[in-house]
Design a protein around this motif. Structure first.
Motif, short mmCIF file in Angstrom:
data_model
loop_
_atom_site.label_atom_id
_atom_site.label_comp_id
_atom_site.label_asym_id
_atom_site.label_seq_id
_atom_site.Cartn_x
_atom_site.Cartn_y
_atom_site.Cartn_z
N ASP A 92 1.12 -1.49 -0.25
CA ASP A 92 -0.29 -0.01 -0.21
C ASP A 92 0.64 1.41 0.15
O ASP A 92 1.75 1.47 0.96
CB ASP A 92 -0.65 -0.39 1.10
N THR A 93 0.49 1.98 -1.24
CA THR A 93 1.64 3.04 -1.21
C THR A 93 1.02 4.59 -0.09
O THR A 93 2.33 5.63 -0.31
CB THR A 93 1.20 3.82 -2.41
N ARG A 94 -0.02 4.13 0.71
CA ARG A 94 -0.11 5.35 1.93
C ARG A 94 1.19 5.37 3.01
O ARG A 94 1.06 4.96 3.95
CB ARG A 94 -1.70 4.71 2.40
N PHE A 95 1.41 4.24 3.06
CA PHE A 95 2.68 3.76 3.51
C PHE A 95 4.04 4.11 3.29
O PHE A 95 4.27 3.87 1.75
CB PHE A 95 3.53 2.17 4.48
N PRO A 96 5.07 5.16 3.68
CA PRO A 96 6.53 4.95 3.50
C PRO A 96 7.00 3.24 2.62
O PRO A 96 6.66 2.72 3.61
CB PRO A 96 7.28 5.61 4.99
N GLU A 97 7.73 4.18 1.74
CA GLU A 97 8.28 2.88 1.34
C GLU A 97 9.49 2.39 2.02
O GLU A 97 10.70 2.58 2.59
CB GLU A 97 8.99 2.94 -0.07
N ILE A 98 9.94 0.86 2.30
CA ILE A 98 11.22 0.89 3.76
C ILE A 98 12.50 0.10 2.43
O ILE A 98 12.18 -0.53 0.93
CB ILE A 98 10.66 -0.79 3.83
N ILE A 99 13.10 0.34 2.33
CA ILE A 99 14.68 1.06 1.35
C ILE A 99 15.15 -0.82 1.95
O ILE A 99 15.96 -1.40 0.79
CB ILE A 99 15.21 1.73 1.30
N ILE A 184 0.76 17.49 -0.62
CA ILE A 184 0.61 18.27 -1.77
C ILE A 184 -0.86 17.66 -2.14
O ILE A 184 -1.19 15.80 -2.48
CB ILE A 184 0.61 18.60 -2.33
N ASP A 185 -1.92 18.13 -2.42
CA ASP A 185 -3.57 18.13 -3.05
C ASP A 185 -3.90 16.90 -1.83
O ASP A 185 -4.16 15.65 -2.27
CB ASP A 185 -3.40 16.96 -4.32
N ASP A 186 -3.66 16.53 -0.55
CA ASP A 186 -4.11 16.10 0.26
C ASP A 186 -3.99 14.61 0.67
O ASP A 186 -4.74 13.71 0.67
CB ASP A 186 -5.71 16.65 1.07
N ILE A 187 -3.09 14.13 -0.03
CA ILE A 187 -2.51 12.71 -0.36
C ILE A 187 -1.80 12.26 1.39
O ILE A 187 -1.00 12.80 2.03
CB ILE A 187 -0.92 12.64 -1.73
N VAL A 188 -2.53 11.13 1.65
CA VAL A 188 -2.20 10.72 2.92
C VAL A 188 -1.28 9.87 3.03
O VAL A 188 -0.97 9.22 2.10
CB VAL A 188 -3.45 10.67 3.64
N LYS A 189 -0.17 9.96 3.93
CA LYS A 189 0.61 9.02 4.30
C LYS A 189 0.86 8.62 5.98
O LYS A 189 0.23 9.35 6.66
CB LYS A 189 2.07 9.83 3.99
N VAL A 190 0.94 7.35 5.78
CA VAL A 190 0.61 6.91 7.64
C VAL A 190 1.97 6.63 8.20
O VAL A 190 2.69 5.17 7.21
CB VAL A 190 -0.19 5.78 7.54
N THR A 191 3.42 6.42 9.19
CA THR A 191 3.55 5.76 10.26
C THR A 191 3.29 4.97 11.43
O THR A 191 1.80 4.51 11.73
CB THR A 191 4.60 6.85 9.87
N GLY A 192 3.95 4.89 12.14
CA GLY A 192 3.64 3.85 13.61
C GLY A 192 3.40 2.63 13.19
O GLY A 192 2.50 2.32 13.27
N TYR A 193 4.46 1.81 12.08
CA TYR A 193 4.52 0.47 11.61
C TYR A 193 4.46 0.05 12.61
O TYR A 193 4.14 -1.08 13.29
CB TYR A 193 6.22 0.21 10.90
N ARG A 194 4.94 -0.41 14.14
CA ARG A 194 4.37 -0.98 15.15
C ARG A 194 3.15 -1.21 15.85
O ARG A 194 3.05 -1.72 16.15
CB ARG A 194 5.18 -0.58 16.88
N PHE A 195 2.46 -0.74 15.18
CA PHE A 195 1.13 -0.12 15.66
C PHE A 195 0.26 -1.27 14.45
O PHE A 195 -1.03 -1.50 14.67
CB PHE A 195 0.84 1.14 15.57
N LEU A 196 0.90 -2.00 13.69
CA LEU A 196 -0.08 -2.80 12.54
C LEU A 196 0.44 -3.87 13.52
O LEU A 196 1.21 -4.34 14.40
CB LEU A 196 1.15 -2.90 11.51
N ILE A 197 -0.92 -4.98 13.92
CA ILE A 197 -1.25 -5.79 14.75
C ILE A 197 -2.22 -6.01 13.82
O ILE A 197 -2.74 -5.83 12.64
CB ILE A 197 -1.46 -4.80 16.11
N GLY A 198 -2.64 -7.89 14.15
CA GLY A 198 -2.53 -9.24 14.19
C GLY A 198 -4.58 -9.05 14.37
O GLY A 198 -4.59 -8.99 15.51
N ILE A 199 -5.31 -9.15 13.16
CA ILE A 199 -6.19 -9.84 13.71
C ILE A 199 -7.00 -10.66 13.16
O ILE A 199 -7.05 -11.14 12.27
CB ILE A 199 -7.33 -8.35 13.60
N GLU A 200 -8.02 -11.27 13.65
CA GLU A 200 -9.05 -12.41 13.40
C GLU A 200 -9.78 -12.47 13.71
O GLU A 200 -10.75 -11.99 14.63
CB GLU A 200 -8.44 -13.76 13.68
N ASP A 201 -11.17 -12.89 11.87
CA ASP A 201 -12.56 -12.32 12.62
C ASP A 201 -12.69 -11.57 12.73
O ASP A 201 -13.90 -11.31 14.16
CB ASP A 201 -12.89 -14.03 12.91
#
Length: 324
Positions: A92-99, A184-201
């Motif tokens: 997803d391009t809303r996240f900065p690319e990991i290099i 610019i143009d209200d393009i949204v980017k999201v950081t805070g990668y530690r807050f990506l957590i697993g979910i189920e159902d």
């Protein structure tokens, strides 16, 4: 040995054939600005790549405190590897690319460094404090209503991101102002990668995040919804739905944007008091037109007070009712 916190003077990149730490006064000033809005769990650095001229990158180095720093450093590397796996699957391009994922020396201790593309823009914390969404960009201030259309579309983009992540069994529970960057143009980017957590159902299912000593804390005094806090208090025993958490955080963002973040810096014990009941929602000082006021209050009530009934579809419908 005290806390290990990377600084321009104590950090060393062993292999300089690829990455170079930028230490000019301008680079250090920019780095200070980046770290001003970070959580304090990591330190950010500005990097250059010798193979890619005229392009800068961000190096993320975890701060280590307490005992067993070597073990914690290894855990941080595992965390970074987990983040890379999630983002590779999300695509997803809303996240900065990991290099890159590499290693640096901080006061002689090997610590992992995650390298990402440099994202420029205005984070929501700064935006809400500076009337960034004012309808009149030439005359900003509390007397000029905010542009609800722009705010609505940005928040809807965050919900769209959550909807996409949920399809791969993940959610982002760190929709805090400092993690949302508007370009610019209200393009949204999201950081805070530690807050990506697993979910189920539709429920949180992620035991590693309970090991806060090594994973790092992910509870925010203002933006963490109560049921998510209970997930930690019960060590994962309490079944916790993700959509009410998303609804709450989106509602909190909307509330704080429309009140210019006036309550964010309150004492932690009172930080979320103003948005937990209808009376406080009705009496807050919103920078919106009189015509839009009642609709704004209804939307906030639905997102925050009635969050237990939330679904992604319902959150979208509620946000979409905000007028232009």
């Amino acid at each position: 040995m005290g806390d290990v916190i990377a600084t321009p003077s104590n950090i060393k990149i062993p292999d300089t054939s690829k990455w170079e730490l930028l230490k000019s006064p301008q680079a250090i000033g920019f780095m200070k600005m980046l770290n001003k809005y970070s959580s304090g769990t990591h330190t950010l650095f500005l990097l250059s790549n010798k193979r890619i001229p005229n392009v800068n990158f961000v190096g993320i180095v975890p701060n280590l405190s307490g005992q067993k720093k070597l073990k914690k450093s290894k855990c941080k590397k595992l965390l970074f590897e987990r983040i890379i796996r999630i983002l590779n699957e999300a695509r997803d391009t809303r996240f900065p690319e990991i290099i890159d994922l590499t290693t640096v020396l901080v006061s002689g201790l090997e610590i992992p460094m995650l390298v990402t593309e440099l994202i420029t823009g205005t984070n929501l914390y700064k935006a809400m404090k500076t009337y960034y969404f004012s309808k009149n960009i030439q005359q900003k201030g509390s007397s000029v209503p905010l542009n609800l259309r722009r705010i609505r579309e940005i928040l809807l983009e965050l919900v769209n991101l959550e909807e996409h992540l949920m399809k791969i069994g993940v959610a982002h529970v760190g929709l805090f102002p400092e993690h949302v960057i508007v370009q610019i143009d209200d393009i949204v980017k999201v950081t805070g990668y530690r807050f990506l957590i697993g979910i189920e159902d539709g429920f949180i299912e992620d035991k590693p995040i309970l090991q806060s000593k090594f994973y790092g804390g992910i509870v925010h005094r203002r933006y963490t919804e109560q049921s998510f806090q209970n997930y930690f208090l019960t060590k994962g025993a309490q079944r916790t739905q993700i959509e009410p958490i998303i609804s709450y955080q989106i509602g909190m963002l909307l509330f704080d944007i429309l009140t210019t973040g006036s309550e964010i810096d309150q004492d932690p014990s009172n930080a979320s008091k103003a948005v937990n009941n209808a009376l406080e929602l009705d009496t807050a000082n919103y920078i919106v037109s009189k015509k839009a006021l009642s609709i704004v209050q209804e939307v906030l009530y639905e997102l925050i007070v009635e969050r237990q009934n939330a679904t992604i579809k319902k959150i979208k419908e509620t946000l979409s009712s905000l007028p232009d």
